[in-house]
Design an enzyme around this catalytic site. Sequence first.
Site, short mmCIF file in Angstrom:
data_model
loop_
_atom_site.label_atom_id
_atom_site.label_comp_id
_atom_site.label_asym_id
_atom_site.label_seq_id
_atom_site.Cartn_x
_atom_site.Cartn_y
_atom_site.Cartn_z
N ASP A 1 -43.80 98.34 -88.31
CA ASP A 1 -43.31 97.31 -87.19
C ASP A 1 -44.15 97.70 -85.90
OD1 ASP A 1 -42.46 99.96 -86.40
OD2 ASP A 1 -40.23 99.49 -85.93
N SER A 2 -45.10 98.50 -86.02
CA SER A 2 -46.24 98.37 -85.06
C SER A 2 -46.82 97.31 -85.00
CB SER A 2 -47.20 99.49 -85.18
OG SER A 2 -47.75 99.45 -86.48
N ASP B 1 -41.93 98.16 -93.24
CA ASP B 1 -40.89 98.90 -92.35
C ASP B 1 -39.63 98.23 -92.09
OD1 ASP B 1 -40.98 101.18 -90.78
OD2 ASP B 1 -42.42 100.51 -89.22
N LYS C 1 -39.85 101.74 -95.40
CA LYS C 1 -39.92 102.85 -94.25
C LYS C 1 -38.57 102.64 -93.44
CE LYS C 1 -42.91 103.74 -91.27
NZ LYS C 1 -42.19 103.79 -89.83
N GLU D 1 -36.86 104.50 -89.86
CA GLU D 1 -36.85 105.89 -88.92
C GLU D 1 -35.33 106.80 -88.85
OE1 GLU D 1 -38.05 104.57 -85.03
OE2 GLU D 1 -39.92 103.86 -86.08
N GLU E 1 -44.59 111.93 -86.94
CA GLU E 1 -45.31 111.32 -85.68
C GLU E 1 -45.04 112.26 -84.54
OE1 GLU E 1 -44.90 107.41 -85.07
OE2 GLU E 1 -45.86 107.28 -83.20
O1 KIV Z 1 -45.00 101.01 -87.43
C1 KIV Z 1 -45.94 101.83 -87.74
O2 KIV Z 1 -47.29 101.55 -87.77
C2 KIV Z 1 -45.65 103.37 -88.12
C3 KIV Z 1 -46.74 104.24 -88.29
C4 KIV Z 1 -47.25 104.59 -86.95
C5 KIV Z 1 -46.31 105.63 -88.88
O3 KIV Z 1 -44.43 103.67 -88.08
#
Ligand code: KIV
Length: 288
Positions: free
Chosen positions: A68-69, A107, A137, A139, A205
């Site tokens: 989600d970056s 994510d 993924k 958090e 992280e």
């Molecule tokens: O969203 C993302 O790119 C991440 C990475 C920095 C691990 O969570």
Amino acid sequence: MTQLSAAQTKSSDGSKALYGGKGTRRITVRDIAAAKERGEKWPMLTAYDSMTASVFDEAGIPVMLVGDSAGNCHLGYETTVPVTLDEMTMLSAAVVRGTQRALIVGDLPFGSYQEGPVQALRSATRLVKEAGVGAVKLEGGERSHRQIELLVESGIPVMAHIGLTPQSVNAMGYRVQGRGEEAAAQLLRDAKAVQDAGAFAVVLELVPAELAAEVTRVLHIPTVGIGAGAETDAQVLVWTDMMGLTGGRMPKFVKQYAQLRQVMGDAAKAFAEDVVGGTFPQDEHSVH
Ligand code: KIV
């Protein structure tokens, strides 16, 4: 962890190493578990579109995260918080279409799993069914263990993410996590909680290198570090950061392997000057 050379990490038929392996089928979470047993380190990059993902797939990157970056690095938001599940589904589907070998991890964005396990399952199911990702993924450590348990029970592999969790930026800011005795003990509890819940790997992280090394020793699932020192099983970087495309100041943990912002800016200017000066197109670029 003992550091093995690339040659040592290959199985006898040379096909199993995650990076440098010759297999043409998709990498699975079982391959990831086997790599931890072999003591093999592996790279992960983020990807948000099909063409970039195809470049990384051809380069042999075994795991790609549709992070989600994308919020900051692809969609123009200030943080990851506004990213929606529709956006993550669209981006993840593009990355899956651009790749043949990499395990694609999608994510779960903020607001798509915090309500509880059932919401998490509904959201993860979209990423698996509509986008075709091989894993998701999310958090959170102890606070997300029930979500992880239900996803894993339902057949969806989960990569956890602890330490700095950018979706909580409004509560925690962007600060190193796990400093001090109590915070370190909490990070260890979080790591064990996600492993016990069934996560196949965990992102660490922005945590002190010594603590990340300890977590890596204690867990039997691989740790994926970002700003977490050299001892984690895998390393992840945001692709636009490590390729020098992101503008502005970079965090200390980013190593830049290219300067794409400069290269692309120069190319755009060269094109513009050719057009304005009448030197593009030439006859060779014209049809008759
Ligand atoms: O969203 C993302 O790119 C991440 C990475 C920095 C691990 O969570």
